[in-house]
Design a protein around this motif. Sequence first.
Motif, mmCIF file in Angstrom:
data_model
loop_
_atom_site.group_PDB
_atom_site.id
_atom_site.type_symbol
_atom_site.label_atom_id
_atom_site.label_comp_id
_atom_site.label_asym_id
_atom_site.label_seq_id
_atom_site.Cartn_x
_atom_site.Cartn_y
_atom_site.Cartn_z
ATOM 1 N N TYR A 89 0.841 -1.192 0.000
ATOM 2 C CA TYR A 89 0.000 0.000 0.000
ATOM 3 C C TYR A 89 0.878 1.244 0.000
ATOM 4 C CZ TYR A 89 -3.494 -3.290 1.752
ATOM 5 O OH TYR A 89 -4.331 -4.360 1.917
ATOM 6 N N PRO A 90 0.410 2.315 -0.631
ATOM 7 C CA PRO A 90 1.114 3.587 -0.459
ATOM 8 C C PRO A 90 1.185 3.927 1.024
ATOM 9 C CG PRO A 90 -0.508 3.757 -2.221
ATOM 10 C CD PRO A 90 -0.755 2.444 -1.543
ATOM 11 N N LYS A 91 2.290 4.465 1.449
ATOM 12 C CA LYS A 91 2.465 4.787 2.863
ATOM 13 C C LYS A 91 1.378 5.729 3.356
ATOM 14 C CE LYS A 91 6.028 6.425 6.089
ATOM 15 N NZ LYS A 91 7.424 6.923 6.200
ATOM 16 N N SER A 92 0.947 6.649 2.498
ATOM 17 C CA SER A 92 -0.087 7.613 2.893
ATOM 18 C C SER A 92 -1.412 6.918 3.186
ATOM 19 C CB SER A 92 -0.270 8.657 1.795
ATOM 20 O OG SER A 92 -0.622 8.033 0.567
ATOM 21 N N VAL A 93 -1.750 5.881 2.403
ATOM 22 C CA VAL A 93 -2.990 5.134 2.621
ATOM 23 C C VAL A 93 -2.933 4.391 3.953
ATOM 24 C CG1 VAL A 93 -4.415 3.222 1.794
ATOM 25 C CG2 VAL A 93 -3.495 4.891 0.169
ATOM 26 N N ALA A 94 -1.796 3.737 4.211
ATOM 27 C CA ALA A 94 -1.638 3.008 5.466
ATOM 28 C C ALA A 94 -1.687 3.957 6.657
ATOM 29 C CB ALA A 94 -0.319 2.240 5.458
ATOM 30 N N ARG A 95 -1.069 5.118 6.494
ATOM 31 C CA ARG A 95 -1.039 6.090 7.597
ATOM 32 C C ARG A 95 -2.451 6.559 7.947
ATOM 33 N NH1 ARG A 95 2.513 9.249 5.639
ATOM 34 N NH2 ARG A 95 1.108 10.666 4.558
ATOM 35 N N ASN A 96 -3.242 6.908 6.944
ATOM 36 C CA ASN A 96 -4.599 7.393 7.197
ATOM 37 C C ASN A 96 -5.480 6.305 7.808
ATOM 38 O OD1 ASN A 96 -3.907 9.872 6.115
ATOM 39 N ND2 ASN A 96 -4.642 9.366 4.057
ATOM 40 N N THR A 97 -5.322 5.068 7.338
ATOM 41 C CA THR A 97 -6.113 3.955 7.865
ATOM 42 C C THR A 97 -5.764 3.673 9.310
ATOM 43 O OG1 THR A 97 -6.253 2.954 5.662
ATOM 44 C CG2 THR A 97 -6.730 1.530 7.539
ATOM 45 N N PHE A 98 -4.473 3.614 9.596
ATOM 46 C CA PHE A 98 -4.027 3.276 10.946
ATOM 47 C C PHE A 98 -4.284 4.406 11.939
ATOM 48 C CE2 PHE A 98 -0.682 0.042 9.335
ATOM 49 C CZ PHE A 98 -1.718 -0.806 8.992
ATOM 50 N N ALA A 99 -4.336 5.637 11.441
ATOM 51 C CA ALA A 99 -4.624 6.767 12.331
ATOM 52 C C ALA A 99 -5.991 6.595 12.972
ATOM 53 C CB ALA A 99 -4.567 8.075 11.548
ATOM 54 N N GLN A 100 -6.936 6.053 12.226
ATOM 55 C CA GLN A 100 -8.274 5.827 12.762
ATOM 56 C C GLN A 100 -8.329 4.561 13.614
ATOM 57 O OE1 GLN A 100 -11.228 6.078 9.573
ATOM 58 N NE2 GLN A 100 -9.825 7.338 8.395
ATOM 59 N N ALA A 101 -7.714 3.479 13.113
ATOM 60 C CA ALA A 101 -7.804 2.198 13.813
ATOM 61 C C ALA A 101 -6.989 2.165 15.096
ATOM 62 C CB ALA A 101 -7.340 1.070 12.886
ATOM 63 N N SER A 102 -5.841 2.848 15.109
ATOM 64 C CA SER A 102 -4.939 2.736 16.253
ATOM 65 C C SER A 102 -5.506 3.385 17.514
ATOM 66 C CB SER A 102 -3.587 3.364 15.931
ATOM 67 O OG SER A 102 -3.706 4.760 15.714
ATOM 68 N N VAL A 103 -6.442 4.317 17.365
ATOM 69 C CA VAL A 103 -7.040 4.962 18.539
ATOM 70 C C VAL A 103 -7.775 3.924 19.388
ATOM 71 C CG1 VAL A 103 -8.736 6.637 19.337
ATOM 72 C CG2 VAL A 103 -7.249 7.187 17.404
#
Length: 273
Positions: free
Chosen positions: A62-76
Amino acid sequence: MFTPFEFRNGGKLRRFALCAGVAGVVVFGGCWQKTRVVHGVVRVSGNSGAPVAFDSIELAAYPKSVARNTFAQASVVLGKRYSSLRDEVLRASDEEAQANSVEGLSPAEEAVFKELRHLLELSDTMRGDRDAREEIEQRIIELKEAAKTAGKTRVVARFEKLAASHEQNVNGFDELRHSAPKIGMLMLQQLPETEYRTQANADGEFTMRIPAEEPYVLSAIGRVKTRGGTDYYCWIVPVKLALGSDVVVDLTNENLFTDLNRTKRVVGLSRER
């Protein structure tokens, strides 16, 4: 020597080659796009030191930006769950350490307490042997009854507190140890669909081609069927930019998903310290 690249024409995949040292190129929607080959091997050792035999290993990029945005929501949500469990284990560990003290006990009481503690530790090593563990637990019951009869109720009370906090500590630590791959799998399942997917072969080897002009991360889920269900092994690792050359990404014990904070650094949610 040639480097392969791909061209899609009318839905049909056509393969071409460029001279070595030149990045592969793929046409997407009429646009030429430089690509890079990522390959590596999945090699993990179990507790015994023997290699883990995976039933399946699925990989995706995955593009790093896609992973970052996804994990920003899930990691909370997942981060709170992991932190809460970790705090419970630390609290139980502190309680066990306090109950493990022989301070204030007479020499006779201390001797009984140490024997009970030894049997508790021995019982831990026999978790896979039901008969042996039952025999040890019966011995613990007998010692406690003898201590009560002899008026050593303080020893029994302290040991029961130790046994309760120890069991909570062991169970909590075991859950914590297994929670990292579970949380890793849950995070990976939040990622969107991607065309950049592959599976490792029986030897754990894999190869895939991804765009070369932006940072990517590689995710992987390895599954091993066990008597109790399925064990999961998860990875989220960066793929370095390397135009004109292959990128080798080996997935091992060293870069397994074991730390939520480490994964945040991989996808750029926090800085390396």
